[in-house]
Motif scaffolding. Structure first.
Motif, PDB file in Angstrom:
ATOM      1  N   TYR A  23       0.816  -1.205   0.000  1.00 33.56           N
ATOM      2  CA  TYR A  23       0.000   0.000   0.000  1.00 33.56           C
ATOM      3  C   TYR A  23       0.858   1.265   0.000  1.00 33.56           C
ATOM      4  N   ASP A  57      -4.861  -4.942  -1.891  1.00 34.71           N
ATOM      5  CA  ASP A  57      -5.708  -4.993  -0.706  1.00 34.71           C
ATOM      6  C   ASP A  57      -7.195  -4.899  -1.038  1.00 34.71           C
ATOM      7  N   TYR A  59      -8.890  -2.635  -2.863  1.00 35.76           N
ATOM      8  CA  TYR A  59      -9.508  -1.313  -2.902  1.00 35.76           C
ATOM      9  C   TYR A  59      -9.050  -0.495  -4.104  1.00 35.76           C
ATOM     10  N   ASP A  60      -9.867   0.435  -4.483  1.00 41.17           N
ATOM     11  CA  ASP A  60      -9.501   1.576  -5.324  1.00 41.17           C
ATOM     12  C   ASP A  60      -9.182   1.304  -6.791  1.00 41.17           C
ATOM     13  N   SER A  86     -15.356  -4.787  -9.868  1.00 41.90           N
ATOM     14  CA  SER A  86     -14.636  -4.447  -8.646  1.00 41.90           C
ATOM     15  C   SER A  86     -13.133  -4.678  -8.810  1.00 41.90           C
ATOM     16  N   THR A  87     -12.388  -4.216  -7.808  1.00 44.59           N
ATOM     17  CA  THR A  87     -10.943  -4.378  -7.802  1.00 44.59           C
ATOM     18  C   THR A  87     -10.596  -5.861  -7.947  1.00 44.59           C
ATOM     19  N   PHE A 116     -15.165   6.845  -4.029  1.00 45.13           N
ATOM     20  CA  PHE A 116     -14.111   5.895  -4.306  1.00 45.13           C
ATOM     21  C   PHE A 116     -12.841   6.642  -4.646  1.00 45.13           C
TER      22      PHE A 116
END
Length: 128
Positions: A23, A57, A59-60, A86-87, A116
């Motif tokens: 991250y 992870d 996300y995003d 989705s991711t 988001f």
């Protein structure tokens, strides 16, 4: 970038040549309405492929629109590819092929999902 999530998520992390998984080494915008990340290649090139390493992870990186062209205004450039959904799972590397070699200077990655962010750990632009 439209914004920076934190001090460890600068726009340069998206193009630093490090295909990381952590991250702290990814480029991540803050959660905004239509957040975006943009690269200025400084010159115009013909591009055929884009390789993106999303965060691991979960996300995003969902409902993404990728544009490439010669305008610094994102909406004025043609769409190179989209990623709907989705991711992807951890460890996924996405390859986007342009419908034909596209000429441009500016690459943008944007989502229209709210609230988001746009986050990825590496972007590689492959010249045609």
């Amino acid at each position: 970038m439209s914004s920076v999530s934190n001090s460890n998520s600068s726009e340069s992390h998206g193009t630093n040549g490090y295909f990381c998984y952590g991250y702290d080494s990814c480029s991540i915008t803050g959660p905004l309405n239509t957040p975006w990340w943009k690269a200025d290649l400084q010159n115009s090139y013909f591009v055929s492929t884009l390789i993106v390493k999303p965060r691991d992870d979960g996300y995003d990186f969902s409902n993404i629109e990728i544009r490439f062209g010669n305008s610094p205004t994102i909406s004025q450039n043609p769409i190179l590819a989209t990623y709907l959904g989705s991711t992807p799972p951890a460890g996924t590397v996405l390859t986007f092929k342009a419908p034909h070699p596209m000429e441009g200077r500016y690459l943008s990655i944007q989502t229209f999902t709210f609230p988001f962010a746009v986050g990825m750990c590496e972007v590689q632009i492959i010249e045609a």
